[in-house]
Motif scaffolding. Structure first.
Motif, PDB file in Angstrom:
ATOM      1  N   ASP A 336       0.836  -1.209   0.000  1.00 15.02           N
ATOM      2  CA  ASP A 336       0.000   0.000   0.000  1.00 15.02           C
ATOM      3  C   ASP A 336       0.870   1.258   0.000  1.00 15.02           C
ATOM      4  O   ASP A 336       0.551   2.252  -0.669  1.00 15.02           O
ATOM      5  CB  ASP A 336      -0.920   0.011   1.219  1.00 15.02           C
ATOM      6  CG  ASP A 336      -2.065  -0.975   1.094  1.00 15.02           C
ATOM      7  OD1 ASP A 336      -2.315  -1.452  -0.038  1.00 15.02           O
ATOM      8  OD2 ASP A 336      -2.715  -1.280   2.111  1.00 15.02           O
ATOM      9  N   SER A 340       1.129   4.209  -2.892  1.00 20.33           N
ATOM     10  CA  SER A 340       0.953   5.619  -2.559  1.00 20.33           C
ATOM     11  C   SER A 340       2.119   6.454  -3.083  1.00 20.33           C
ATOM     12  O   SER A 340       1.920   7.543  -3.642  1.00 20.33           O
ATOM     13  CB  SER A 340       0.830   5.785  -1.035  1.00 20.33           C
ATOM     14  OG  SER A 340       0.673   7.139  -0.686  1.00 20.33           O
ATOM     15  N   LYS A 343       1.793   6.757  -6.930  1.00 22.16           N
ATOM     16  CA  LYS A 343       0.765   7.737  -7.300  1.00 22.16           C
ATOM     17  C   LYS A 343       1.269   9.156  -7.088  1.00 22.16           C
ATOM     18  O   LYS A 343       1.037  10.046  -7.924  1.00 22.16           O
ATOM     19  CB  LYS A 343      -0.514   7.506  -6.484  1.00 22.16           C
ATOM     20  CG  LYS A 343      -1.300   6.285  -6.881  1.00 22.16           C
ATOM     21  CD  LYS A 343      -2.662   6.258  -6.209  1.00 22.16           C
ATOM     22  CE  LYS A 343      -2.525   6.184  -4.697  1.00 22.16           C
ATOM     23  NZ  LYS A 343      -3.840   6.142  -4.032  1.00 22.16           N
ATOM     24  N   ASN A 344       1.942   9.375  -5.961  1.00 26.52           N
ATOM     25  CA  ASN A 344       2.446  10.723  -5.664  1.00 26.52           C
ATOM     26  C   ASN A 344       3.478  11.171  -6.696  1.00 26.52           C
ATOM     27  O   ASN A 344       3.498  12.341  -7.104  1.00 26.52           O
ATOM     28  CB  ASN A 344       3.070  10.760  -4.262  1.00 26.52           C
ATOM     29  CG  ASN A 344       2.030  10.652  -3.167  1.00 26.52           C
ATOM     30  OD1 ASN A 344       0.839  10.868  -3.402  1.00 26.52           O
ATOM     31  ND2 ASN A 344       2.453  10.301  -1.970  1.00 26.52           N
ATOM     32  N   GLU A 406      -9.305  12.752  -1.191  1.00 22.18           N
ATOM     33  CA  GLU A 406      -8.437  11.620  -1.521  1.00 22.18           C
ATOM     34  C   GLU A 406      -9.021  10.806  -2.675  1.00 22.18           C
ATOM     35  O   GLU A 406      -8.285  10.348  -3.560  1.00 22.18           O
ATOM     36  CB  GLU A 406      -8.248  10.733  -0.288  1.00 22.18           C
ATOM     37  CG  GLU A 406      -7.406   9.491  -0.514  1.00 22.18           C
ATOM     38  CD  GLU A 406      -5.976   9.786  -0.886  1.00 22.18           C
ATOM     39  OE1 GLU A 406      -5.328   8.912  -1.497  1.00 22.18           O
ATOM     40  OE2 GLU A 406      -5.490  10.902  -0.583  1.00 22.18           O
ATOM     41  N   ASN A 410      -7.182  10.302  -6.185  1.00 21.57           N
ATOM     42  CA  ASN A 410      -6.876   8.936  -6.622  1.00 21.57           C
ATOM     43  C   ASN A 410      -7.502   8.652  -7.983  1.00 21.57           C
ATOM     44  O   ASN A 410      -6.846   8.065  -8.864  1.00 21.57           O
ATOM     45  CB  ASN A 410      -7.401   7.935  -5.586  1.00 21.57           C
ATOM     46  CG  ASN A 410      -7.021   6.512  -5.926  1.00 21.57           C
ATOM     47  OD1 ASN A 410      -5.887   6.109  -5.783  1.00 21.57           O
ATOM     48  ND2 ASN A 410      -8.001   5.736  -6.397  1.00 21.57           N
TER      49      ASN A 410
END
Length: 437
Positions: A336, A340, A343-344, A406, A410
């Motif tokens: 996870d 993250s 994605k960032n 969020e 996302n």
């Protein structure tokens, strides 16, 4: 004050802080002065308590508080000013802190462990290929859905004699209790070889059987007897319950989709295909999103400070958690975290953001869908929509806003990923889709 970064590896480092008396003493003196003005001590007028007495009574606790306050602020400022991308939070060296003699020392040394993500690259182009499964809504699916709806909206009847699929309601006869237990024996849960023993029964018939041989699932035994014990019992039938499927017609149409939403069987089947199709599309999209996450986490090399993160999880967990539990679940946590970070990086490299206005629009869409589904008049909803949105986003102490922000963020990143890679579509049946992992 001296602050230095001591890198242990690409993913771990120590922030070392040295404090001299000149760094903290002005703040300590200021606090002692404030205490002397506010302290209410017997024998002294308010505001006239000598600073020497305050120092004697509270000096050490004031010193500890001010040093800790200075440390927390300066550590975070150092991280921010030097643009250090940390994972988790800095962890103080508790053993080193425990050795401090607050009564005699005037200079202090502290250490904080930090974890960092090493630099990494994300391969994001059309060479990345992921298969998307589109679930087929065929006649078999529609017919099965209609059969389920007929059962759902069926009518309970009480025939004189039992048949397969019925539910027998009665009493579990016991000799050691004042009152017999009531129970329902669902014949669909009964072992196939045993069903014949419960067919043809009527009110006041008594059946003796071993529960463990009739019901194989412990949950079914508990539902029937109220206990996990699977012993031989006597069951006195009081009633036979049978659900009769609803008939195809306007009553079924109305119960399924609302008053006069559909008026013919053809319209009914078309509407079912539409609703089931939307549900399948959502399932398919969720699965595709999962496969995208899995693909990028697996193919993107990211080094994590595993040992640091395990210590961070243990120290930050409000409920006591063992190292064995952390080791067991760490792989999921690391996956996870990597997703993250990926994605960032994608959002930063491609300037993908979720603005306040985007969150507002997402909230409006969500609330419109909720009210439309509940049959709320559209004109009344739109006139009050802004108020509904404002109340929702302020709910849960602002957590609703954070969660929705969020989600928007996302969704935008995942949408960008989908547009950047190759997605190959393949139509499958529901059975084939359920076999996918």
């Amino acid at each position: 004050m001296e602050i230095v970064l001591d890198k242990i590896s690409n993913t771990e480092a120590l922030i070392k802080i040295s404090l001299k008396q000149d760094d903290y003493q002005p703040k300590v003196e200021e606090k002692i002065k404030e205490y002397s003005k506010k302290a209410n001590i017997k024998g002294f007028r308010p505001g006239k308590v000598p600073k020497t007495l305050i120092n004697k009574m509270y000096g050490k606790s004031i010193l500890v508080d001010e040093v800790n306050h200075m440390l927390s602020h300066n550590v975070m400022d150092y991280i921010k000013d030097n643009n250090i991308q940390i994972l988790g939070e800095p962890l103080p060296n508790m053993e080193k802190a425990a050795d401090i003699d607050w009564d005699s020392q005037s200079e202090f040394d502290f250490e904080y462990s930090i974890g960092m993500a090493d630099d990494f690259e994300v391969k994001l182009d059309k060479k990345v290929k992921i298969e998307n499964f589109s679930i087929k809504v065929d006649h078999k699916v529609i017919n099965e859905t209609i059969d389920n709806l007929k059962k759902q909206f069926g009518t309970m009847t009480n025939p004189e004699t039992s048949e397969e699929g019925d539910i027998l309601y009665g009493e579990i006869v016991t000799e050691d209790e004042d009152e017999n237990k009531k129970g329902e024996l669902d014949l669909t849960k009964v072992e196939k070889k045993q069903v014949k023993n419960f067919v043809g029964k009527k009110s006041e018939d008594e059946i003796e059987f071993d529960v463990s041989k009739v019901l194989k699932e412990e949950s079914d035994i508990v539902a029937f007897t109220g206990s996990k014990e699977s012993t031989k019992i006597k069951f006195l039938v009081k009633n036979v319950n049978r659900m009769v499927d609803a008939e195809m017609g306007q009553d079924l149409f109305d119960k399924t989709f609302g008053k006069d939403a559909v008026k013919t069987e053809e319209e009914f089947r078309t509407k079912i295909a539409e609703v089931v199709g939307k549900n399948y599309d959502q399932e398919s999209e969720n699965f595709l999103n999962y496969k995208i996450q899995d693909e990028f986490v697996e193919k993107t090399k990211i080094d994590l400070p595993d040992e640091f993160l395990k210590r961070f999880i243990q120290s930050s967990n409000k409920e006591k958690i063992s190292r064995e539990e952390i080791d067991r679940d760490y792989e999921h946590y690391a996956k996870d975290l990597k997703w993250s970070l990926i994605k960032n990086k994608i959002s930063k490299d491609n300037e993908i953001k979720a603005e306040h206005e985007d969150v507002i629009e997402e909230a409006k869409t969500m609330i419109r869908q909720q009210f439309t589904a509940s049959g709320f008049p559209a004109d009344q909803m739109e006139s009050s929509l802004d108020s509904f949105v404002d109340n929702y986003l302020k709910g849960e102490d602002g957590n609703n806003y954070v969660k929705l922000h969020e989600k928007v963020y996302n969704d935008r990143v995942v949408k960008f990923i989908k547009e950047s890679i190759t997605i190959k579509n393949k139509e499958v049946t529901p059975e084939e889709f359920n076999k996918k992992d």
